[in-house]
Motif scaffolding. Structure first.
Motif, PDB file in Angstrom:
ATOM      1  N   PHE A 178      58.164  21.875  55.042  1.00  0.00           N
ATOM      2  CA  PHE A 178      59.668  21.699  55.000  1.00  0.00           C
ATOM      3  C   PHE A 178      59.897  20.395  54.656  1.00  0.00           C
ATOM      4  CE2 PHE A 178      63.749  22.104  57.376  1.00  0.00           C
ATOM      5  CZ  PHE A 178      64.285  23.259  56.477  1.00  0.00           C
ATOM      6  N   GLY A 179      59.935  20.043  53.676  1.00  0.00           N
ATOM      7  CA  GLY A 179      60.370  18.589  53.359  1.00  0.00           C
ATOM      8  C   GLY A 179      61.653  18.457  52.402  1.00  0.00           C
ATOM      9  N   PHE A 180      62.330  17.521  53.123  1.00  0.00           N
ATOM     10  CA  PHE A 180      63.714  17.191  52.404  1.00  0.00           C
ATOM     11  C   PHE A 180      64.295  15.997  52.759  1.00  0.00           C
ATOM     12  CE2 PHE A 180      63.594  22.016  52.756  1.00  0.00           C
ATOM     13  CZ  PHE A 180      64.006  22.172  51.489  1.00  0.00           C
ATOM     14  N   ALA A 181      64.880  15.046  51.698  1.00  0.00           N
ATOM     15  CA  ALA A 181      65.548  13.941  51.964  1.00  0.00           C
ATOM     16  C   ALA A 181      67.047  14.301  52.277  1.00  0.00           C
ATOM     17  CB  ALA A 181      65.544  12.957  50.893  1.00  0.00           C
ATOM     18  N   LEU A 182      67.340  14.142  53.523  1.00  0.00           N
ATOM     19  CA  LEU A 182      68.663  14.728  53.815  1.00  0.00           C
ATOM     20  C   LEU A 182      69.737  13.391  53.502  1.00  0.00           C
ATOM     21  CD1 LEU A 182      68.070  16.039  57.464  1.00  0.00           C
ATOM     22  CD2 LEU A 182      67.696  17.226  55.270  1.00  0.00           C
ATOM     23  N   GLY A 183      70.920  13.879  53.057  1.00  0.00           N
ATOM     24  CA  GLY A 183      71.972  13.145  52.692  1.00  0.00           C
ATOM     25  C   GLY A 183      73.228  13.627  52.810  1.00  0.00           C
ATOM     26  N   PRO A 184      74.459  13.051  52.808  1.00  0.00           N
ATOM     27  CA  PRO A 184      75.728  13.514  52.720  1.00  0.00           C
ATOM     28  C   PRO A 184      76.119  14.306  51.543  1.00  0.00           C
ATOM     29  CG  PRO A 184      75.819  11.181  52.491  1.00  0.00           C
ATOM     30  CD  PRO A 184      74.551  11.332  52.865  1.00  0.00           C
ATOM     31  N   GLY A 185      75.568  14.079  50.479  1.00  0.00           N
ATOM     32  CA  GLY A 185      75.928  14.559  49.270  1.00  0.00           C
ATOM     33  C   GLY A 185      75.065  15.911  48.910  1.00  0.00           C
ATOM     34  N   GLY A 186      74.242  16.192  49.958  1.00  0.00           N
ATOM     35  CA  GLY A 186      73.250  17.374  49.953  1.00  0.00           C
ATOM     36  C   GLY A 186      71.687  16.793  50.291  1.00  0.00           C
ATOM     37  N   HIS A 187      70.703  17.949  50.159  1.00  0.00           N
ATOM     38  CA  HIS A 187      69.417  17.649  50.862  1.00  0.00           C
ATOM     39  C   HIS A 187      68.631  17.993  49.696  1.00  0.00           C
ATOM     40  CE1 HIS A 187      71.398  17.838  54.581  1.00  0.00           C
ATOM     41  NE2 HIS A 187      71.631  19.276  54.495  1.00  0.00           N
ATOM     42  N   ARG A 188      67.718  16.624  49.342  1.00  0.00           N
ATOM     43  CA  ARG A 188      66.872  16.635  48.083  1.00  0.00           C
ATOM     44  C   ARG A 188      65.781  16.941  48.512  1.00  0.00           C
ATOM     45  NH1 ARG A 188      67.443  14.597  43.186  1.00  0.00           N
ATOM     46  NH2 ARG A 188      69.149  13.398  43.845  1.00  0.00           N
ATOM     47  N   LYS A 189      65.015  17.996  47.762  1.00  0.00           N
ATOM     48  CA  LYS A 189      63.641  18.634  48.020  1.00  0.00           C
ATOM     49  C   LYS A 189      62.634  17.400  47.727  1.00  0.00           C
ATOM     50  CE  LYS A 189      60.691  22.612  47.280  1.00  0.00           C
ATOM     51  NZ  LYS A 189      60.573  22.994  48.506  1.00  0.00           N
ATOM     52  N   VAL A 190      61.624  17.422  48.587  1.00  0.00           N
ATOM     53  CA  VAL A 190      60.671  16.462  48.335  1.00  0.00           C
ATOM     54  C   VAL A 190      59.432  17.283  48.092  1.00  0.00           C
ATOM     55  CG1 VAL A 190      59.077  14.854  49.392  1.00  0.00           C
ATOM     56  CG2 VAL A 190      61.406  14.911  50.024  1.00  0.00           C
ATOM     57  N   PRO A 191      58.652  16.873  46.702  1.00  0.00           N
ATOM     58  CA  PRO A 191      57.637  17.989  46.531  1.00  0.00           C
ATOM     59  C   PRO A 191      56.480  17.584  47.384  1.00  0.00           C
ATOM     60  CG  PRO A 191      58.371  16.514  44.722  1.00  0.00           C
ATOM     61  CD  PRO A 191      59.024  16.008  45.669  1.00  0.00           C
ATOM     62  N   GLN A 192      55.856  18.843  47.811  1.00  0.00           N
ATOM     63  CA  GLN A 192      54.717  18.925  48.668  1.00  0.00           C
ATOM     64  C   GLN A 192      53.425  18.908  48.037  1.00  0.00           C
ATOM     65  OE1 GLN A 192      55.945  18.995  52.431  1.00  0.00           O
ATOM     66  NE2 GLN A 192      57.261  17.971  51.116  1.00  0.00           N
ATOM     67  N   VAL A 222      48.053  29.461  71.206  1.00  0.00           N
ATOM     68  CA  VAL A 222      48.524  30.724  71.500  1.00  0.00           C
ATOM     69  C   VAL A 222      49.894  31.159  70.772  1.00  0.00           C
ATOM     70  CG1 VAL A 222      48.978  32.400  73.250  1.00  0.00           C
ATOM     71  CG2 VAL A 222      47.200  30.290  73.652  1.00  0.00           C
ATOM     72  N   ALA A 223      50.132  32.350  70.601  1.00  0.00           N
ATOM     73  CA  ALA A 223      51.045  32.902  69.885  1.00  0.00           C
ATOM     74  C   ALA A 223      52.574  32.252  70.026  1.00  0.00           C
ATOM     75  CB  ALA A 223      51.328  34.457  70.211  1.00  0.00           C
ATOM     76  N   GLN A 224      53.447  32.286  68.909  1.00  0.00           N
ATOM     77  CA  GLN A 224      54.616  31.708  68.805  1.00  0.00           C
ATOM     78  C   GLN A 224      54.804  30.345  69.174  1.00  0.00           C
ATOM     79  OE1 GLN A 224      56.989  34.390  71.168  1.00  0.00           O
ATOM     80  NE2 GLN A 224      56.783  35.962  69.680  1.00  0.00           N
ATOM     81  N   THR A 225      53.773  29.614  68.790  1.00  0.00           N
ATOM     82  CA  THR A 225      53.809  28.110  68.939  1.00  0.00           C
ATOM     83  C   THR A 225      53.991  27.430  67.709  1.00  0.00           C
ATOM     84  OG1 THR A 225      52.107  27.821  71.022  1.00  0.00           O
ATOM     85  CG2 THR A 225      52.177  26.033  69.249  1.00  0.00           C
ATOM     86  N   GLY A 226      54.855  26.486  67.801  1.00  0.00           N
ATOM     87  CA  GLY A 226      55.147  25.705  66.563  1.00  0.00           C
ATOM     88  C   GLY A 226      55.020  24.276  66.380  1.00  0.00           C
ATOM     89  N   LEU A 227      54.132  23.784  65.412  1.00  0.00           N
ATOM     90  CA  LEU A 227      53.676  22.389  65.462  1.00  0.00           C
ATOM     91  C   LEU A 227      54.682  21.760  64.135  1.00  0.00           C
ATOM     92  CD1 LEU A 227      49.957  22.591  65.705  1.00  0.00           C
ATOM     93  CD2 LEU A 227      51.531  22.370  67.622  1.00  0.00           C
ATOM     94  N   SER A 228      55.395  20.689  64.736  1.00  0.00           N
ATOM     95  CA  SER A 228      56.214  20.042  63.695  1.00  0.00           C
ATOM     96  C   SER A 228      55.486  19.081  62.820  1.00  0.00           C
ATOM     97  CB  SER A 228      57.320  19.268  64.275  1.00  0.00           C
ATOM     98  OG  SER A 228      58.250  20.211  64.770  1.00  0.00           O
ATOM     99  N   GLY A 229      55.724  18.798  61.748  1.00  0.00           N
ATOM    100  CA  GLY A 229      55.110  18.005  60.645  1.00  0.00           C
ATOM    101  C   GLY A 229      54.541  16.675  61.327  1.00  0.00           C
TER     102      GLY A 229
END
Length: 361
Positions: free
Chosen positions: A199-213, A266-273
């Motif tokens: 889930f990689g995006f360069a955020l900005g006021p004009g929209g969010h630009r996808k960053v290639p993974q 264990v289940a339903q854990t989330g590890l951020s980038g």
């Protein structure tokens, strides 16, 4: 107990066989056979049970199992006719025996029992499969993919282009694996997703630009990944899962995450980038870890906690935000006392002064 409709024991084991397999001390007839496993309170004369928790000591005293794996400290409480296999870690020994009796329960099994390529499997001519690989109907193997001997690809699973899967692995039904390198003896349960976009995006006021993974997922040997878990490929480096790590169902692992060896998640854990778990970390259910945080070797995080800063090696933390256990428990105790504290006299006088109490007229 095991249901023969789905899991039939491959062969009975004698108590002598079990003692030899586990190193347990046998007190009972060596020739007695067992061909099932069951809880203490339900075990019959053909079943093996175990006792590792004093909460079940009363049940143990009246058990009628064929044999029981038991810790030395509980052996004296056994009924007179119960055969005992005394082991320092009864549950570990029980797992050894159960795996011997029910090997089909150890990993996803193919729909078609025989080895080889089943009708309806789609395999690109440029894929390379070693001998003794089983591909179920509906599975798709992409160009340049390599799959090691003894591996099972279950129905409707997808193995993408140039993916490498080692030997004696099992990829469950409808799992998808792309942009990934998988080691030996890895189990990926049904519905998993490995190697999709982080889930990689360069955020900005004009929209969010996808960053290639453009990274990969690297899964080392002897890892098990529960059903429905998602592991994103790295953005500009690899997402890594270290050897022997066990991941429960419905876990989300973000891009660039590095998980060490023999962790438990264990289940339903989330590890951020870009978060990092060192070796032997344990995360309880529904733990959230924010990005770029490091959890030190052997640390344990209580279920439903939120980790927002680095955790030292060997620490035990809990709460939201997570903090050392003693601090967390102290806060909980203080809040409980405040909640139970009766209204103060000053609060009562104030209420009356505002017209909420009894009149003196």
């Amino acid at each position: 107990m095991g249901d023969p409709q789905f899991f039939d024991s491959v062969a009975p084991l004698s108590l002598a066989d079990i003692a030899a397999l586990t190193g347990a001390e046998l007190r009972g007839p060596a020739e007695r056979l067992v061909d099932g496993i069951a809880p203490l309170g339900q075990a019959s004369s053909r079943d093996l049970a175990f006792l590792d928790n004093p909460a079940y000591l009363d049940t143990f005293k009246t058990a009628s199992a064929g044999a029981c794996l038991v810790a030395p400290k509980f052996a004296a409480h056994a009924p007179k006719d119960l055969a005992l296999l005394i082991a320092p870690q009864p549950y570990h020994a029980f797992a050894q025996v159960a795996a011997r009796m029910f090997p089909a329960a150890m990993r996803p099994q193919p729909v078609f029992g025989e080895n080889g390529i089943a009708p309806g499997a789609i395999i690109h001519p440029n894929a390379h499969l070693e001998p003794d690989v089983h591909i179920d109907p509906g599975a798709v193997i992409g160009p340049g993919a390599e799959i090691g001997s003894g591996t099972v690809i279950c129905a409707n699973a997808v193995v993408g282009p140039n993916v490498r899967i080692g030997r004696n692995c099992a990829i469950g039904p409808s799992a998808s694996i792309v942009h990934s390198l998988i080691g030996n003896r890895v189990i990926v349960h049904g519905g998993c997703r490995l190697g999709q976009d982080g889930f990689g995006f360069a955020l900005g006021p004009g929209g969010h630009r996808k960053v290639p993974q453009v990274g990969r997922v690297v899964v080392q040997d002897d890892v098990e990944i529960g059903a429905g878990t998602c592991i994103d490929r790295g953005a500009n480096r690899d997402t890594i899962v270290g050897e022997g790590t066990k991941i429960d169902n419905l876990v989300q692992i973000g891009h660039n995450v590095v998980i060490g060896r023999h962790c438990v998640i264990v289940a339903q854990t989330g590890l951020s980038g870009s978060s990092t778990l060192d070796d032997f970390v344990v995360l309880g259910g529904q733990v959230g870890v924010v990005g770029h945080v490091r959890i030190g070797m052997g640390a344990q995080i209580a279920g439903s906690s939120n980790v927002r800063e680095d955790v030292p090696a060997g620490a035990r933390w809990g709460g939201t935000p997570a903090k050392p256990y003693r601090e967390w428990f102290r806060e909980l105790t203080t809040l409980k006392r405040l909640a139970e504290k009766p209204e103060s006299a000053s609060h009562t006088r104030k209420t009356r002064a505002e017209g909420g109490g009894e009149s003196n007229d």
